[in-house]
Design a protein around this motif. Structure first.
Motif, PDB file in Angstrom:
ATOM      1  N   GLY A 170       0.792  -1.225   0.000  1.00 59.97           N
ATOM      2  CA  GLY A 170       0.000   0.000   0.000  1.00 59.97           C
ATOM      3  C   GLY A 170       0.818   1.266   0.000  1.00 59.97           C
ATOM      4  O   GLY A 170       0.278   2.369  -0.020  1.00 59.97           O
ATOM      5  N   ALA A 171       2.144   1.116   0.020  1.00 58.06           N
ATOM      6  CA  ALA A 171       3.007   2.304   0.025  1.00 58.06           C
ATOM      7  C   ALA A 171       3.076   2.961  -1.349  1.00 58.06           C
ATOM      8  O   ALA A 171       3.589   4.068  -1.482  1.00 58.06           O
ATOM      9  N   GLY A 172       2.576   2.266  -2.362  1.00 56.41           N
ATOM     10  CA  GLY A 172       2.565   2.834  -3.709  1.00 56.41           C
ATOM     11  C   GLY A 172       3.840   2.576  -4.486  1.00 56.41           C
ATOM     12  O   GLY A 172       4.197   3.339  -5.396  1.00 56.41           O
ATOM     13  N   LYS A 173       4.540   1.471  -4.156  1.00 59.95           N
ATOM     14  CA  LYS A 173       5.819   1.175  -4.818  1.00 59.95           C
ATOM     15  C   LYS A 173       5.651   0.946  -6.317  1.00 59.95           C
ATOM     16  O   LYS A 173       6.446   1.437  -7.119  1.00 59.95           O
ATOM     17  N   SER A 174       4.622   0.191  -6.704  1.00 64.46           N
ATOM     18  CA  SER A 174       4.437  -0.134  -8.123  1.00 64.46           C
ATOM     19  C   SER A 174       4.173   1.114  -8.958  1.00 64.46           C
ATOM     20  O   SER A 174       4.750   1.287 -10.034  1.00 64.46           O
ATOM     21  N   SER A 175       3.315   1.981  -8.450  1.00 68.49           N
ATOM     22  CA  SER A 175       3.031   3.229  -9.170  1.00 68.49           C
ATOM     23  C   SER A 175       4.273   4.108  -9.231  1.00 68.49           C
ATOM     24  O   SER A 175       4.540   4.759 -10.243  1.00 68.49           O
ATOM     25  N   LEU A 176       5.042   4.110  -8.143  1.00 73.39           N
ATOM     26  CA  LEU A 176       6.270   4.898  -8.100  1.00 73.39           C
ATOM     27  C   LEU A 176       7.283   4.354  -9.111  1.00 73.39           C
ATOM     28  O   LEU A 176       7.927   5.122  -9.841  1.00 73.39           O
ATOM     29  N   ILE A 177       7.421   3.037  -9.171  1.00 71.17           N
ATOM     30  CA  ILE A 177       8.343   2.412 -10.127  1.00 71.17           C
ATOM     31  C   ILE A 177       7.895   2.708 -11.560  1.00 71.17           C
ATOM     32  O   ILE A 177       8.716   2.988 -12.443  1.00 71.17           O
ATOM     33  N   ASN A 178       6.587   2.654 -11.785  1.00 69.55           N
ATOM     34  CA  ASN A 178       6.010   2.945 -13.103  1.00 69.55           C
ATOM     35  C   ASN A 178       6.467   4.324 -13.595  1.00 69.55           C
ATOM     36  O   ASN A 178       7.028   4.469 -14.687  1.00 69.55           O
ATOM     37  N   LYS A 179       6.242   5.332 -12.775  1.00 65.06           N
ATOM     38  CA  LYS A 179       6.585   6.714 -13.149  1.00 65.06           C
ATOM     39  C   LYS A 179       8.104   6.916 -13.222  1.00 65.06           C
ATOM     40  O   LYS A 179       8.618   7.588 -14.128  1.00 65.06           O
ATOM     41  N   THR A 180       8.809   6.317 -12.264  1.00 68.16           N
ATOM     42  CA  THR A 180      10.257   6.522 -12.194  1.00 68.16           C
ATOM     43  C   THR A 180      10.976   5.867 -13.370  1.00 68.16           C
ATOM     44  O   THR A 180      11.947   6.417 -13.897  1.00 68.16           O
ATOM     45  N   SER A 181      10.498   4.690 -13.796  1.00 67.84           N
ATOM     46  CA  SER A 181      11.155   4.010 -14.915  1.00 67.84           C
ATOM     47  C   SER A 181      11.031   4.821 -16.198  1.00 67.84           C
ATOM     48  O   SER A 181      11.938   4.821 -17.039  1.00 67.84           O
ATOM     49  N   ILE A 182       9.905   5.538 -16.354  1.00 70.12           N
ATOM     50  CA  ILE A 182       9.727   6.415 -17.515  1.00 70.12           C
ATOM     51  C   ILE A 182      10.713   7.581 -17.440  1.00 70.12           C
ATOM     52  O   ILE A 182      11.343   7.951 -18.436  1.00 70.12           O
ATOM     53  N   ALA A 183      10.871   8.139 -16.222  1.00 71.50           N
ATOM     54  CA  ALA A 183      11.835   9.232 -16.024  1.00 71.50           C
ATOM     55  C   ALA A 183      13.263   8.745 -16.258  1.00 71.50           C
ATOM     56  O   ALA A 183      14.092   9.464 -16.831  1.00 71.50           O
ATOM     57  N   LEU A 184      13.560   7.510 -15.834  1.00 67.35           N
ATOM     58  CA  LEU A 184      14.892   6.946 -16.051  1.00 67.35           C
ATOM     59  C   LEU A 184      15.163   6.725 -17.539  1.00 67.35           C
ATOM     60  O   LEU A 184      16.290   6.905 -18.014  1.00 67.35           O
ATOM     61  N   LYS A 185      14.115   6.332 -18.289  1.00 72.64           N
ATOM     62  CA  LYS A 185      14.285   6.146 -19.733  1.00 72.64           C
ATOM     63  C   LYS A 185      14.702   7.455 -20.399  1.00 72.64           C
ATOM     64  O   LYS A 185      15.557   7.477 -21.290  1.00 72.64           O
ATOM     65  N   LYS A 186      14.106   8.551 -19.943  1.00 69.02           N
ATOM     66  CA  LYS A 186      14.458   9.865 -20.494  1.00 69.02           C
ATOM     67  C   LYS A 186      15.900  10.243 -20.154  1.00 69.02           C
ATOM     68  O   LYS A 186      16.509  11.077 -20.836  1.00 69.02           O
ATOM     69  N   LEU A 187      16.431   9.618 -19.086  1.00 68.88           N
ATOM     70  CA  LEU A 187      17.826   9.860 -18.701  1.00 68.88           C
ATOM     71  C   LEU A 187      18.779   8.865 -19.370  1.00 68.88           C
ATOM     72  O   LEU A 187      19.984   8.861 -19.101  1.00 68.88           O
ATOM     73  N   GLY A 188      18.222   7.995 -20.223  1.00 71.51           N
ATOM     74  CA  GLY A 188      19.056   7.068 -20.992  1.00 71.51           C
ATOM     75  C   GLY A 188      19.140   5.658 -20.455  1.00 71.51           C
ATOM     76  O   GLY A 188      19.970   4.863 -20.897  1.00 71.51           O
TER      77      GLY A 188
END
Length: 307
Positions: free
Chosen positions: A55-73
């Protein structure tokens, strides 16, 4: 067969990745063959462990963060540790629903069942990481639920450990002080749009951020898309920093892995010996009749098995 699988794996084909990880989990003999083929090229990707209560929201956080990481290469993959059973699939269905955005953009996600034996989680994850490395993913994110032995194992495997809290899962000063305060490189107060997030953030800063380790403390909100880019950039900074000591950490991990495998081999051998050992049955009967105490019985059995 192996050449075809390895060729498809090297190209990052999702079917080949799924097949290889299924073999890693379910067929020890074939898993050994895969690891033998890909081992020399392993140990180069950064492993990020992300843990925290359900319930901490890890999956949603990983979802958004992985997209941001893709933009960083970066090209991320996720191994979600299922703490329940291999049959139920655990939380992975929900994970996939929450990660559709990032999977569409190239994220690979797979559930890994925890098995309960010494080093079993580590063994399954270690070799699945090797498969994903071979397929060209970096970083590889390990997602798990809660605090306990699983988290200790994962923090030993991970180059970077992230602990996620949110104000509506019962996280407070008491649970934080008694919980996973020693393993995090980054602590994230997620769902920062909720009441109590600022108070929890200040508490985390006071009780964890002021320690000698001086970990990074952040607030994020996936709903409002706040703090995600900052989190991704902090991960990027840490990934670049950890690359400098990658070889040293890899050597320590290999030592731990070797010990795990030896211990499991010995345990399997002892189990086999006990099944066929007449003295085991004899001393068990005497123990059950309370002619011997458990320590006496165990010492006598051990002496008969290990000569």
């Amino acid at each position: 067969m192996w050449l075809d699988l390895l060729s498809e794996l090297k190209k990052g084909k999702r079917g080949a990745i799924a097949k290889a990880i299924s073999i890693i989990e379910n067929d020890e003999k074939k898993a050994r063959q895969i690891v033998k083929k890909i081992f020399k090229s392993s140990g180069k990707s950064t492993v990020i462990g992300i843990t925290g209560p359900a319930g901490a929201g890890k999956s949603s956080l990983i979802n958004k963060t992985s997209i941001a990481l893709k933009k960083l290469g970066y090209k991320a993959a996720v191994l979600a540790v299922d703490p329940t059973s291999h049959l139920t699939g655990g939380a992975i269905l929900g994970d996939r629903v929450r990660m559709t955005e990032s999977t569409d953009s190239g994220l690979y996600i797979r559930s890994i069942a925890s098995r309960g034996a010494t080093g079993a989680i580590s063994r399954s994850i270690r070799n699945s990481i090797r498969v994903l490395e071979y397929a060209g993913f970096d970083p590889i994110i390990i997602e798990s639920v809660g605090a306990g032995q699983t988290e200790v194992e994962i923090s030993n495997i991970a180059d970077i450990t992230v602990v996620v809290f949110n104000p509506h899962t019962g996280d407070n000063i008491q649970t934080i002080k008694a919980g996973i305060t020693e393993i995090g490189d980054i602590y994230v107060v997620n769902k920062a749009d909720l009441d109590g997030a600022s108070q929890l953030f200040e508490s985390v800063k006071e009780f964890i951020g002021m320690t000698e380790r001086n970990p990074i403390i952040l607030k994020t909100s996936t709903i409002k898309n706040q703090g995600i880019v900052e989190f991704a950039k902090k991960l990027k900074d840490l990934m670049e920093k950890t690359k400098k000591s990658q070889k040293e950490r890899e050597q320590k991990r290999l030592e731990t892995e070797l010990k795990d495998i030896v211990i499991n081999n010995v345990k399997t051998r002892v189990d086999q010996l006990l099944e066929s050992d007449k003295n085991y049955a004899k001393y068990l009967t005497r123990l059950q009749a309370k002619e011997l105490d458990p320590f006496e019985a165990a010492d006598k059995i051990t002496a008969s098995v290990i000569k």
